[in-house]
Design a protein around this motif. Structure first.
Motif, PDB file in Angstrom:
ATOM      1  N   HIS A   5       8.856  15.368   5.493  1.00 37.63           N
ATOM      2  CA  HIS A   5       9.490  16.467   5.728  1.00 37.63           C
ATOM      3  C   HIS A   5       8.661  17.590   6.439  1.00 37.63           C
ATOM      4  O   HIS A   5       7.319  17.540   6.170  1.00 37.63           O
ATOM      5  CB  HIS A   5       9.660  17.101   4.329  1.00 37.63           C
ATOM      6  N   MET A   6       9.102  18.264   7.469  1.00 40.24           N
ATOM      7  CA  MET A   6       8.497  19.224   8.084  1.00 40.24           C
ATOM      8  C   MET A   6       9.237  20.607   7.924  1.00 40.24           C
ATOM      9  O   MET A   6      10.294  20.824   8.122  1.00 40.24           O
ATOM     10  CB  MET A   6       8.418  18.961   9.763  1.00 40.24           C
ATOM     11  N   ARG A   7       8.258  21.595   7.410  1.00 35.42           N
ATOM     12  CA  ARG A   7       8.751  22.898   6.946  1.00 35.42           C
ATOM     13  C   ARG A   7       8.184  23.761   8.116  1.00 35.42           C
ATOM     14  O   ARG A   7       6.917  24.018   7.952  1.00 35.42           O
ATOM     15  CB  ARG A   7       8.435  23.310   5.541  1.00 35.42           C
ATOM     16  N   ASN A   8       8.845  24.430   9.071  1.00 33.71           N
ATOM     17  CA  ASN A   8       8.625  25.470   9.888  1.00 33.71           C
ATOM     18  C   ASN A   8       8.744  26.854   9.421  1.00 33.71           C
ATOM     19  O   ASN A   8       9.617  27.179   8.709  1.00 33.71           O
ATOM     20  CB  ASN A   8       9.301  25.335  11.235  1.00 33.71           C
ATOM     21  N   LYS A   9       7.602  27.552   9.765  1.00 37.59           N
ATOM     22  CA  LYS A   9       7.769  29.043   9.398  1.00 37.59           C
ATOM     23  C   LYS A   9       7.609  29.793  10.738  1.00 37.59           C
ATOM     24  O   LYS A   9       6.969  29.538  11.616  1.00 37.59           O
ATOM     25  CB  LYS A   9       6.721  29.161   8.350  1.00 37.59           C
ATOM     26  N   ASP A  10       8.367  30.833  10.569  1.00 32.45           N
ATOM     27  CA  ASP A  10       8.122  32.031  11.387  1.00 32.45           C
ATOM     28  C   ASP A  10       8.686  31.489  13.083  1.00 32.45           C
ATOM     29  O   ASP A  10       9.706  30.711  12.855  1.00 32.45           O
ATOM     30  CB  ASP A  10       6.921  32.730  11.819  1.00 32.45           C
ATOM     31  N   GLN A  22       0.841  -1.172   0.102  1.00 31.43           N
ATOM     32  CA  GLN A  22       0.071  -0.048  -0.069  1.00 31.43           C
ATOM     33  C   GLN A  22       0.940   1.013   0.036  1.00 31.43           C
ATOM     34  O   GLN A  22       1.827   1.345   0.831  1.00 31.43           O
ATOM     35  CB  GLN A  22      -1.064   0.071   1.122  1.00 31.43           C
ATOM     36  N   VAL A  23       0.578   2.053  -0.971  1.00 33.56           N
ATOM     37  CA  VAL A  23       1.304   3.574  -0.980  1.00 33.56           C
ATOM     38  C   VAL A  23       0.206   4.638  -0.308  1.00 33.56           C
ATOM     39  O   VAL A  23      -0.740   4.500  -0.185  1.00 33.56           O
ATOM     40  CB  VAL A  23       1.232   4.038  -2.384  1.00 33.56           C
ATOM     41  N   ARG A  24       1.029   5.208   0.598  1.00 34.72           N
ATOM     42  CA  ARG A  24       0.313   6.259   1.619  1.00 34.72           C
ATOM     43  C   ARG A  24       1.093   7.546   1.294  1.00 34.72           C
ATOM     44  O   ARG A  24       2.274   7.944   1.319  1.00 34.72           O
ATOM     45  CB  ARG A  24       0.599   5.755   3.016  1.00 34.72           C
ATOM     46  N   VAL A  25       0.185   8.657   0.933  1.00 33.73           N
ATOM     47  CA  VAL A  25       0.622  10.144   0.936  1.00 33.73           C
ATOM     48  C   VAL A  25      -0.122  10.964   1.780  1.00 33.73           C
ATOM     49  O   VAL A  25      -1.469  10.959   1.837  1.00 33.73           O
ATOM     50  CB  VAL A  25       0.643  10.562  -0.460  1.00 33.73           C
ATOM     51  N   GLN A  26       0.437  11.926   2.571  1.00 33.49           N
ATOM     52  CA  GLN A  26      -0.536  12.527   3.554  1.00 33.49           C
ATOM     53  C   GLN A  26       0.250  13.974   3.559  1.00 33.49           C
ATOM     54  O   GLN A  26       1.433  14.374   3.769  1.00 33.49           O
ATOM     55  CB  GLN A  26      -0.480  12.036   4.843  1.00 33.49           C
ATOM     56  N   TYR A  27      -0.729  15.022   3.453  1.00 36.31           N
ATOM     57  CA  TYR A  27       0.001  16.637   3.717  1.00 36.31           C
ATOM     58  C   TYR A  27      -1.028  16.979   5.035  1.00 36.31           C
ATOM     59  O   TYR A  27      -1.863  16.631   5.147  1.00 36.31           O
ATOM     60  CB  TYR A  27      -0.553  17.387   2.523  1.00 36.31           C
ATOM     61  N   ALA A  28      -0.044  17.629   5.851  1.00 34.55           N
ATOM     62  CA  ALA A  28      -0.618  18.237   7.079  1.00 34.55           C
ATOM     63  C   ALA A  28      -0.243  19.707   7.194  1.00 34.55           C
ATOM     64  O   ALA A  28       0.939  19.965   7.076  1.00 34.55           O
ATOM     65  CB  ALA A  28      -0.327  17.450   8.267  1.00 34.55           C
ATOM     66  N   LEU A  29      -1.262  20.284   7.700  1.00 37.23           N
ATOM     67  CA  LEU A  29      -0.954  21.947   7.990  1.00 37.23           C
ATOM     68  C   LEU A  29      -1.063  22.118   9.463  1.00 37.23           C
ATOM     69  O   LEU A  29      -2.280  21.801   9.856  1.00 37.23           O
ATOM     70  CB  LEU A  29      -1.709  22.970   7.158  1.00 37.23           C
ATOM     71  N   LYS A  32       3.092  29.161  11.221  1.00 40.47           N
ATOM     72  CA  LYS A  32       2.531  27.519  10.588  1.00 40.47           C
ATOM     73  C   LYS A  32       3.715  26.482  10.228  1.00 40.47           C
ATOM     74  O   LYS A  32       4.850  27.331  10.187  1.00 40.47           O
ATOM     75  CB  LYS A  32       1.836  28.071   9.317  1.00 40.47           C
ATOM     76  N   ALA A  33       3.318  25.442  10.078  1.00 41.64           N
ATOM     77  CA  ALA A  33       4.140  24.381   9.720  1.00 41.64           C
ATOM     78  C   ALA A  33       3.433  23.323   8.793  1.00 41.64           C
ATOM     79  O   ALA A  33       2.321  23.274   8.763  1.00 41.64           O
ATOM     80  CB  ALA A  33       4.523  23.437  10.769  1.00 41.64           C
ATOM     81  N   HIS A  34       4.111  23.058   7.507  1.00 41.93           N
ATOM     82  CA  HIS A  34       3.740  22.116   6.764  1.00 41.93           C
ATOM     83  C   HIS A  34       4.458  20.870   6.773  1.00 41.93           C
ATOM     84  O   HIS A  34       5.623  20.887   6.932  1.00 41.93           O
ATOM     85  CB  HIS A  34       3.871  22.906   5.237  1.00 41.93           C
ATOM     86  N   GLN A  35       3.730  19.898   6.607  1.00 46.92           N
ATOM     87  CA  GLN A  35       4.476  18.482   6.895  1.00 46.92           C
ATOM     88  C   GLN A  35       3.957  17.584   5.373  1.00 46.92           C
ATOM     89  O   GLN A  35       2.666  17.594   5.251  1.00 46.92           O
ATOM     90  CB  GLN A  35       3.771  17.532   7.905  1.00 46.92           C
ATOM     91  N   LEU A  36       4.987  17.111   4.721  1.00 45.20           N
ATOM     92  CA  LEU A  36       4.464  16.201   3.676  1.00 45.20           C
ATOM     93  C   LEU A  36       5.240  14.680   3.910  1.00 45.20           C
ATOM     94  O   LEU A  36       6.303  14.564   4.176  1.00 45.20           O
ATOM     95  CB  LEU A  36       4.972  16.904   2.425  1.00 45.20           C
ATOM     96  N   SER A  37       4.083  13.685   3.775  1.00 46.03           N
ATOM     97  CA  SER A  37       4.681  12.447   3.963  1.00 46.03           C
ATOM     98  C   SER A  37       4.539  11.541   2.914  1.00 46.03           C
ATOM     99  O   SER A  37       3.180  11.446   2.395  1.00 46.03           O
ATOM    100  CB  SER A  37       4.338  11.919   5.352  1.00 46.03           C
ATOM    101  N   LEU A  38       5.611  10.608   2.750  1.00 43.01           N
ATOM    102  CA  LEU A  38       5.273   9.541   1.731  1.00 43.01           C
ATOM    103  C   LEU A  38       5.631   8.135   2.349  1.00 43.01           C
ATOM    104  O   LEU A  38       6.837   8.205   2.898  1.00 43.01           O
ATOM    105  CB  LEU A  38       6.082   9.670   0.461  1.00 43.01           C
ATOM    106  N   GLY A  39       4.840   6.842   2.142  1.00 44.09           N
ATOM    107  CA  GLY A  39       5.126   5.796   2.734  1.00 44.09           C
ATOM    108  C   GLY A  39       4.764   4.799   1.884  1.00 44.09           C
ATOM    109  O   GLY A  39       3.895   4.879   0.915  1.00 44.09           O
ATOM    110  N   TYR A  40       5.401   3.373   2.037  1.00 44.57           N
ATOM    111  CA  TYR A  40       5.071   2.318   1.263  1.00 44.57           C
ATOM    112  C   TYR A  40       5.301   1.167   2.573  1.00 44.57           C
ATOM    113  O   TYR A  40       6.240   1.156   3.003  1.00 44.57           O
ATOM    114  CB  TYR A  40       5.832   1.936   0.274  1.00 44.57           C
ATOM    115  N   VAL A  41       4.074   0.283   2.409  1.00 42.16           N
ATOM    116  CA  VAL A  41       4.122  -0.926   3.209  1.00 42.16           C
ATOM    117  C   VAL A  41       3.872  -2.225   2.559  1.00 42.16           C
ATOM    118  O   VAL A  41       2.731  -2.012   1.663  1.00 42.16           O
ATOM    119  CB  VAL A  41       3.027  -0.786   4.350  1.00 42.16           C
ATOM    120  N   HIS A  42       5.059  -2.959   2.309  1.00 44.84           N
ATOM    121  CA  HIS A  42       4.941  -4.208   1.700  1.00 44.84           C
ATOM    122  C   HIS A  42       4.651  -5.426   2.513  1.00 44.84           C
ATOM    123  O   HIS A  42       5.362  -6.046   3.438  1.00 44.84           O
ATOM    124  CB  HIS A  42       5.847  -4.435   0.816  1.00 44.84           C
TER     125      HIS A  42
END
Length: 360
Positions: free
Chosen positions: A322-327, A282-289, A298-308
């Motif tokens: 990846h977590m991108r922090n602002k201010d 299964q492929v997993r992709v998620q974006y979080a704000l 604000k912070a932006h988080q982008l994640s990619l995963g794979y479970v076999h």
């Protein structure tokens, strides 16, 4: 002859009793190799053996006894463990400790009326709605909306679990279900640690929607000074299964209000995730704000995963986040299991995990 008949009768009675009750040993072992850059404010990187990248390592015992007339009694004892170091540090126990049943320790009665539980457990306002995190609330990719934003000093102020709790879960009524919980503070004076909350959910076919509300009395710092107050949280989650892909979303607000003071600190969190079956995996992709209104950052988080899946019980996995922090935002990737902290205000953090998970 009479002794043989008596022995057969005893064995038959014993077999009936055993058929009416059961005890199960279960668990998960999850270990990985992880790397994180900017693992602290000094900008250092960290590489090591991590845990809980795909599921939280645990060991437990659960059992059910049929009391007749549709009534059943059950117990559940579940402890986190740390396969990296061989102790019970995972799941709420202190580092270096033995097994402590901090994940769940409940006794319950079940029947056509639903289920009533007593003890320590995940709070009802978390159990269902947290399932819309496509990373299952573990690993670098996990959604962090239930974070202890204000640094509350009260036990379990992150909102996952509760001591001294009475909870009730309804049966499923044509797709509708609900749960309520009350956690006693058990203090002679004050009420820090008290919890009340619940959820209402609808699951029917490809659609799933859950609304959860809770309130927790906590102690937390305001401008570095300790105060008592309340943490109120409202979470709306949903999923829609298109067969080819499954869409998941969470919208959440946490609000901290100190007793005797006007105003409140707000933290809004949002996530949108997609899962898709690929062969045996299964492929997993998620974006979080994370909109931290209390500090206007604000912070932006982008994640990619794979479970076999290698079998029904064993899987290998990889997660890149990846977590991108602002201010003034200073969020680190959670759930890595290698001790990574916050990267520093306005700094970013990237984590990679490659691991194996086995359940029994």
């Amino acid at each position: 002859m009479k002794k043989s008949l008596i022995a057969l009768a005893v064995l038959a009675a014993s077999g009936t009793a055993m058929a009416q009750s059961s005890v199960t040993l279960f668990g998960i072992v999850d270990t990985n190799i992880s790397h994180v850059n900017h693992a602290n404010g000094a900008g250092d990187s960290l590489t090591g053996v991590g845990i809980n990248g795909n599921a939280t390592s645990r060991i437990g015992f659960r059992g059910v006894e049929d009391l007749g007339g549709g009534l059943k009694a059950g117990f559940w004892l579940e402890a986190g463990h740390n396969p990296d170091a061989g102790d019970g540090a995972s799941g709420g126990a202190p580092a270096g400790s033995g097994l402590m049943f901090k994940r769940r320790s409940t006794v319950s009665l079940m029947g056509g009326f639903g289920e009533v539980r007593l003890g320590r457990d995940l709070v009802p306002s978390y159990t269902k709605v947290s399932s819309y995190d496509v990373f299952g609330q573990v690993g670098f990719g996990s959604f962090q909306g239930w974070k202890n934003w204000e640094g509350a000093t009260t036990t379990d102020s992150d909102g996952y679990r509760q001591n001294n709790m009475l909870a009730y879960y309804t049966p499923n009524f044509g797709g509708f279900s609900a749960g309520l919980g009350y956690g006693f503070d058990e203090q002679v004076s004050g009420k820090n640690g008290r919890y009340m909350g619940g959820f209402a959910a609808f699951d029917n076919g490809p659609l799933s929607v859950t609304l959860a509300l809770d309130r927790r009395d906590i102690a937390f710092p305001v401008v570095g000074v300790p105060f008592t107050g309340k943490k109120d949280m409202v979470t709306l989650g949903g999923a829609y299964d298109l067969s080819v892909v499954k869409l998941n979303a969470i919208v959440q607000q946490s609000r901290y209000k100190a007793d005797g003071l006007s105003g409140s600190d707000k933290f809004n969190a949002y996530s949108f995730g997609v899962t898709a079956p690929v062969g045996a995996g299964q492929v997993r992709v998620q974006y979080a704000l994370y909109d931290q209104k209390a500090i206007s950052s604000k912070a932006h988080q982008l994640s990619l995963g794979y479970v076999h899946n290698l079998s029904k019980r064993t899987a290998v996995y990889g997660t890149l986040a990846h977590m991108r922090n602002k201010d003034a935002s200073n969020l680190g990737l959670g759930g890595g299991g290698i001790g990574n902290g916050a990267p520093g205000m306005g700094e970013n953090q990237t984590g990679l995990s490659l691991g194996v998970r086995h359940s029994f």
